[in-house]
Design an enzyme around this catalytic site. Structure first.
Site, PDB file in Angstrom:
ATOM      1  CE1 TYR A  52      -3.740  -2.759   5.597  1.00 49.85           C
ATOM      2  CE2 TYR A  52      -3.346  -0.419   5.201  1.00 49.85           C
ATOM      3  CZ  TYR A  52      -3.584  -1.694   4.718  1.00 49.85           C
ATOM      4  OH  TYR A  52      -3.651  -1.911   3.366  1.00 49.85           O
TER       5      TYR A  52
ATOM      6  CE  LYS B  62      -1.381  -4.570   3.382  1.00 54.20           C
ATOM      7  NZ  LYS B  62      -1.686  -5.851   2.767  1.00 54.20           N
TER       8      LYS B  62
ATOM      9  CB  SER C   7      -0.858  -0.025   1.266  1.00 49.53           C
ATOM     10  OG  SER C   7      -1.446   1.229   1.492  1.00 49.53           O
TER      11      SER C   7
END
Ligand code: NAD
Ligand code: UFG
Length: 332
Positions: free
Chosen positions: A147, A151, A123
């Site tokens: 989050y 990643k 992302s």
């Protein structure tokens, strides 16, 4: 055979359709934690082709082994993961466990079965607060929430694993802001509860399910003061995965990183106005305080994907807002 983890989700389902349209044989695994079984019928109807499905969890290694035992998997497109930024702040352990441990399990099972190709859903969040835009792949990485950290940790794990295992090759795709839906309106993004993201929120205001869009701040240093993002049509994004798989079919190994974005920045008000114009609906909105953690501008330099993959976003903002509304109307 290509395995898609999380293949019934928003981006996964659109990628399944594109792979099936190209005649690929696919296996989908998903634990249905953020998707529904009915997505299967819709994928089949749009692409007029079938696939194998396993209801399975990445955290259950034995059920992952079963998939690899029963199918000759050549490559994995790894979408499965939890993705809500706010929820990750409240439940960090769930995010680290699902995303990081889930990926470790997958890599271990891939190794057991000599599967050495992966496309990974990363992302733009790994760029943190970028020091300049457009963002190139070599810019510094940092994160502002659990989050995003999952990643970044997974990217690091993939780098280290590729160094140690010379057979392994991985395409890390850093998505910008996917919106829109398949033009049929049969698959799209349907978050549970009140949406966090801009486009599904606008669609629900348009359909009268929510009263008014709150625009988080109009005092950013942007052309109209509202936040600027790189919105990309989910079908364009899905096609990027096919190009990444083609890249992995070449002889060389290692880690290949690409920004998948349109390369254009649109503000929140640009999106509202484009939605109103394309669909002939007025969107009620009010300006409220900035949302904590938001940045002013985030958009990609997607030149590397064009040069090395021959991929670029083709659909327009009008396509994105029209298809988002078409999905909302057909779906609810
Ligand atoms: P999604 O939630 O619609 O799809 C993810 C799918 O994975 C869901 O169907 C869910 O049921 C499944 N899943 C989750 N944990 C699982 C597990 N442990 N085992 C098996 N299945 C599991 O999300 P999406 O928008 O399609 O995103 C796909 C990927 O792309 C995610 O990794 C996400 O973090 C990443 N990503 C998404 C965006 C975005 O804005 N949508 C942006 C950047 C990156
Ligand atoms: N926004 C509003 N009102 C809303 C929702 C959003 O004004 O109700 C604004 C935001 O402030 C931002 C823009 O609309 O300026 C886009 O917000 P989104 O929540 O749709 O998307 P983000 O750019 O904040 O984050 C998304 C994903 C992340 C991912 C990131 C990568 O949600 O998971 O893109 O760029 F990491």
């Amino acid at each position: 055979m290509i395995l898609l983890t999380g293949g019934l989700g928003y981006i996964g389902s659109h990628t399944c359709v594109e792979l099936l349209k190209r005649g690929e044989r696919i296996v989908i695994m998903d634990n249905l934690s953020n998707s529904r079984e009915e997505a299967m019928d819709n994928i089949k109807a749009i692409s007029n082709a079938g696939f194998i499905f396993y209801k399975a969890d990445l955290l259950d290694k034995e059920s992952m082994r079963k998939i690899f035992r029963e199918n000759k998997i050549d490559a994995v497109v790894h979408f499965a993961g939890l993705k809500a930024v706010g929820e990750s702040v409240v439940k960090p352990l769930a995010y680290y466990k699902n995303n990081v441990e889930g990926t470790l399990n997958l890599l271990e099972v891939m190794e057991e079965f000599n599967c050495s190709k992966m496309v990974f859903s990363s992302s733009a969040t790994v760029y943190g607060s970028p020091e300049r835009v457009p963002i190139t792949e070599d810019m510094p990485l940092s994160t502002t929430n659990p989050y995003g950290t999952t990643k970044l940790m997974i990217e690091q794990i993939l780098q280290d694993y590729a160094k140690a295992n010379k057979q392994f090759k991985v395409a890390i795709l850093r998505y910008f802001n996917p919106i829109g839906a398949h033009e049929s309106g049969a698959i799209g993004e349907d978050p549970n509860g009140i949406p966090n993201n801009l486009m599904p929120y606008i669609a629900r205001v348009a359909s009268g399910k929510l009263e008014c869009l709150s625009i988080y701040g109009n005092d950013y240093p942007t052309h109209d003061g509202t936040g600027v993002r790189d919105y990309i049509h989910v079908v364009d994004l899905a096609k990027g995965h096919l190009k990444a798989l083609d890249r992995l079919a070449k002889d060389d190994t290692g880690v290949f990183i690409y920004n998948l974005g349109s390369g254009r920045g649109y503000s929140v008000l640009d999106i509202v106005q484009a939605f109103e114009k394309a669909n002939g609906i007025k969107i009620n909105y009010k300006i409220v305080e900035r949302r904590p953690g938001d940045i002013a501008k985030c958009y990609a330099d997607a030149t590397k994907a064009w040069k090395e993959l021959g991929w670029k976003a083709e659909k327009t903002l009008e396509d994105m807002v029209r298809d988002a509304w078409n999905f909302e109307q057909k779906h609810r």
